[in-house]
Design an enzyme around this catalytic site. Structure first.
Site, PDB file in Angstrom:
ATOM      1  N   LEU A 167       0.809  -1.220   0.000  1.00  0.00           N
ATOM      2  CA  LEU A 167       0.000   0.000   0.000  1.00  0.00           C
ATOM      3  C   LEU A 167       0.841   1.269   0.000  1.00  0.00           C
ATOM      4  O   LEU A 167       1.896   1.327   0.626  1.00  0.00           O
ATOM      5  CB  LEU A 167      -0.932  -0.018   1.220  1.00  0.00           C
ATOM      6  N   GLU A 221       0.357   5.903  -0.858  1.00  0.00           N
ATOM      7  CA  GLU A 221      -0.571   7.021  -0.587  1.00  0.00           C
ATOM      8  C   GLU A 221      -1.813   7.021  -1.474  1.00  0.00           C
ATOM      9  O   GLU A 221      -2.829   7.605  -1.101  1.00  0.00           O
ATOM     10  CB  GLU A 221       0.161   8.353  -0.721  1.00  0.00           C
ATOM     11  N   HIS A 225      -3.542   4.245  -2.254  1.00  0.00           N
ATOM     12  CA  HIS A 225      -4.467   3.412  -1.465  1.00  0.00           C
ATOM     13  C   HIS A 225      -4.929   4.172  -0.218  1.00  0.00           C
ATOM     14  O   HIS A 225      -6.096   4.092   0.172  1.00  0.00           O
ATOM     15  CB  HIS A 225      -3.776   2.122  -1.004  1.00  0.00           C
ATOM     16  N   GLN A 280      -6.596 -12.617 -12.157  1.00  0.00           N
ATOM     17  CA  GLN A 280      -6.528 -11.456 -13.037  1.00  0.00           C
ATOM     18  C   GLN A 280      -5.157 -11.289 -13.695  1.00  0.00           C
ATOM     19  O   GLN A 280      -4.920 -10.331 -14.401  1.00  0.00           O
ATOM     20  CB  GLN A 280      -6.950 -10.173 -12.299  1.00  0.00           C
ATOM     21  N   GLY A 322      -9.936   3.562  -7.207  1.00  0.00           N
ATOM     22  CA  GLY A 322      -9.177   4.716  -7.681  1.00  0.00           C
ATOM     23  C   GLY A 322      -9.373   4.970  -9.164  1.00  0.00           C
ATOM     24  O   GLY A 322      -9.488   4.035  -9.963  1.00  0.00           O
ATOM     25  N   SER A 344       2.079   0.434  -6.975  1.00  0.00           N
ATOM     26  CA  SER A 344       2.935  -0.586  -6.345  1.00  0.00           C
ATOM     27  C   SER A 344       4.006  -1.038  -7.326  1.00  0.00           C
ATOM     28  O   SER A 344       5.107  -1.419  -6.937  1.00  0.00           O
ATOM     29  CB  SER A 344       2.089  -1.789  -5.914  1.00  0.00           C
ATOM     30  N   ARG A 345       3.696  -1.003  -8.619  1.00  0.00           N
ATOM     31  CA  ARG A 345       4.646  -1.468  -9.639  1.00  0.00           C
ATOM     32  C   ARG A 345       5.792  -0.487  -9.863  1.00  0.00           C
ATOM     33  O   ARG A 345       6.775  -0.844 -10.527  1.00  0.00           O
ATOM     34  CB  ARG A 345       3.920  -1.753 -10.955  1.00  0.00           C
TER      35      ARG A 345
HETATM   36  P1  AMP Z   1      -4.214  -2.107  -6.479  1.00  0.00           P
HETATM   37  O1  AMP Z   1      -3.676  -2.497  -5.145  1.00  0.00           O
HETATM   38  O2  AMP Z   1      -3.185  -1.575  -7.424  1.00  0.00           O
HETATM   39  O3  AMP Z   1      -5.118  -3.142  -7.080  1.00  0.00           O
HETATM   40  O4  AMP Z   1      -5.150  -0.843  -6.205  1.00  0.00           O
HETATM   41  C1  AMP Z   1      -6.202  -0.905  -5.283  1.00  0.00           C
HETATM   42  C2  AMP Z   1      -7.055   0.326  -5.448  1.00  0.00           C
HETATM   43  O5  AMP Z   1      -6.268   1.491  -5.201  1.00  0.00           O
HETATM   44  C3  AMP Z   1      -7.623   0.457  -6.868  1.00  0.00           C
HETATM   45  O6  AMP Z   1      -8.958   0.910  -6.795  1.00  0.00           O
HETATM   46  C4  AMP Z   1      -6.721   1.487  -7.479  1.00  0.00           C
HETATM   47  O7  AMP Z   1      -7.331   2.232  -8.514  1.00  0.00           O
HETATM   48  C5  AMP Z   1      -6.403   2.371  -6.297  1.00  0.00           C
HETATM   49  N1  AMP Z   1      -5.149   3.098  -6.541  1.00  0.00           N
HETATM   50  C6  AMP Z   1      -3.937   2.571  -6.828  1.00  0.00           C
HETATM   51  N2  AMP Z   1      -3.038   3.544  -7.070  1.00  0.00           N
HETATM   52  C7  AMP Z   1      -3.702   4.723  -6.943  1.00  0.00           C
HETATM   53  C8  AMP Z   1      -3.331   6.092  -7.087  1.00  0.00           C
HETATM   54  N3  AMP Z   1      -2.084   6.471  -7.401  1.00  0.00           N
HETATM   55  N4  AMP Z   1      -4.275   7.017  -6.873  1.00  0.00           N
HETATM   56  C9  AMP Z   1      -5.552   6.672  -6.556  1.00  0.00           C
HETATM   57  N5  AMP Z   1      -5.960   5.410  -6.419  1.00  0.00           N
HETATM   58  C10 AMP Z   1      -5.053   4.430  -6.602  1.00  0.00           C
END
Ligand code: AMP
Length: 279
Positions: free
Chosen positions: A33, A35, A37, A61, A147, A186-187
């Site tokens: 996680l 900022e 998230h 996925q 997001g 995260s990437r």
């Molecule tokens: P992930 O862990 O990448 O699957 O992301 C989980 C949630 O966090 C998803 O709804 C993403 O769109 C959101 N998210 C990830 N990165 C960001 C970011 N930089 N700004 C806003 N939301 C984010």
């Protein structure tokens, strides 16, 4: 804050909250996680009595060629962040807890999931819709937070909820960026120093396209061409796609008329990054 590893533990906890008449928000994540998230979690804490954050790197996925194995993980750090924000429960199941060996039921979508990321990741959104449906059934939240960073995913989840009559409010949250513009992800941890600098080409061309549209350009092809040309100035960048689509249907458009989504996926070295703007 509690950490639950099984579906049953989550169900029991949510049942207790419901008895007390409390509202529940859900933030689905794959962990590691940052900022971005945190912004979703903070909004969820503001708007609900209790918040559940799921931390699950969902295998369905990822295609076999993708980064399932190497995806970064740090549960301890994730839990510390969740706790500091006021999250009540972290749900961290093993894949076996979510998928029985003979699992064969999928939630899939036409149209919206076939363009943009769906083209280069054909099974991706089936995995996303399926796991998010499962999380919705397990947690039964009042509201769920996603997001804008993953704009196509957000549009797809909204459509799934509408089409399948799920009684959950979907809350979209703006993209959180690094100070220099790079969308937090995260990437981003995959990037070496040189690639990290090169990755700025994504946000730069997003801002370029956004400015053109805001200044009145309505020809989608012109905006797209300018963004592509900008990305091509970066030798480490390889375009997967740059597209301007209708903000609801995710289908390509010729004339810019709101709502639109301008989205891109670009490889920086081996790392595939995405960015977008909406209008
Ligand atoms: P992930 O862990 O990448 O699957 O992301 C989980 C949630 O966090 C998803 O709804 C993403 O769109 C959101 N998210 C990830 N990165 C960001 C970011 N930089 N700004 C806003 N939301 C984010």
């Amino acid at each position: 804050m509690k950490v639950a590893y099984t579906v049953q533990e989550v169900r029991e906890q949510v049942k207790e909250w419901r008895k007390e008449g409390l509202t529940v928000g859900l933030v689905p994540t794959m962990g590691y996680l940052h900022e971005g998230h945190a912004s979703l979690m903070k909004k969820a804490v503001e708007e609900n009595d209790r918040v559940v954050v799921s931390v699950f790197v969902n295998p369905t996925q990822f295609a076999p060629t993708e980064d399932l194995e190497s995806y970064p993980r740090d549960l301890e750090k994730d839990c510390a962040l969740c706790e500091s924000i006021g999250v009540s429960l972290v749900f961290h199941p093993e894949p076996e807890e979510m998928y029985a060996p003979d699992f064969c039921t999928w939630v899939d979508m036409d149209v919206l999931s076939k363009t943009l990321c769906g083209k280069s990741r054909p099974i991706h959104f089936r995995g996303v819709c399926t796991v998010v449906s499962k999380l919705f059934h397990i947690v039964t939240p009042d509201k769920a937070y996603f997001g804008q960073k993953d704009a196509q995913q957000l549009a797809i989840i909204r459509r799934m909820v509408r089409d399948l009559n799920m009684d959950i409010e979907i809350v979209g949250c703006p993209i959180v960026r690094e100070e220099d513009g790079l969308a937090k992800s995260s990437r981003n941890t995959y990037l070496n120093e040189e690639e990290r600098k090169a990755a700025l080409i994504l946000s730069k061309s997003i801002f370029l396209g956004q400015k053109m549209v805001e200044e009145g350009e309505t020809d989608a092809a012109k905006v797209k061409a300018a963004m592509v040309a900008n990305i091509e100035t970066e030798p480490l960048a390889k375009i997967d796609y740059v597209e301007i689509v209708d903000g609801m249907s995710m289908q390509p458009i010729e004339t810019i008329k709101t709502p639109i989504l301008a989205a891109m996926a670009v490889y920086i070295g081996k790392t595939r990054l995405i960015d977008n703007f909406i209008l």
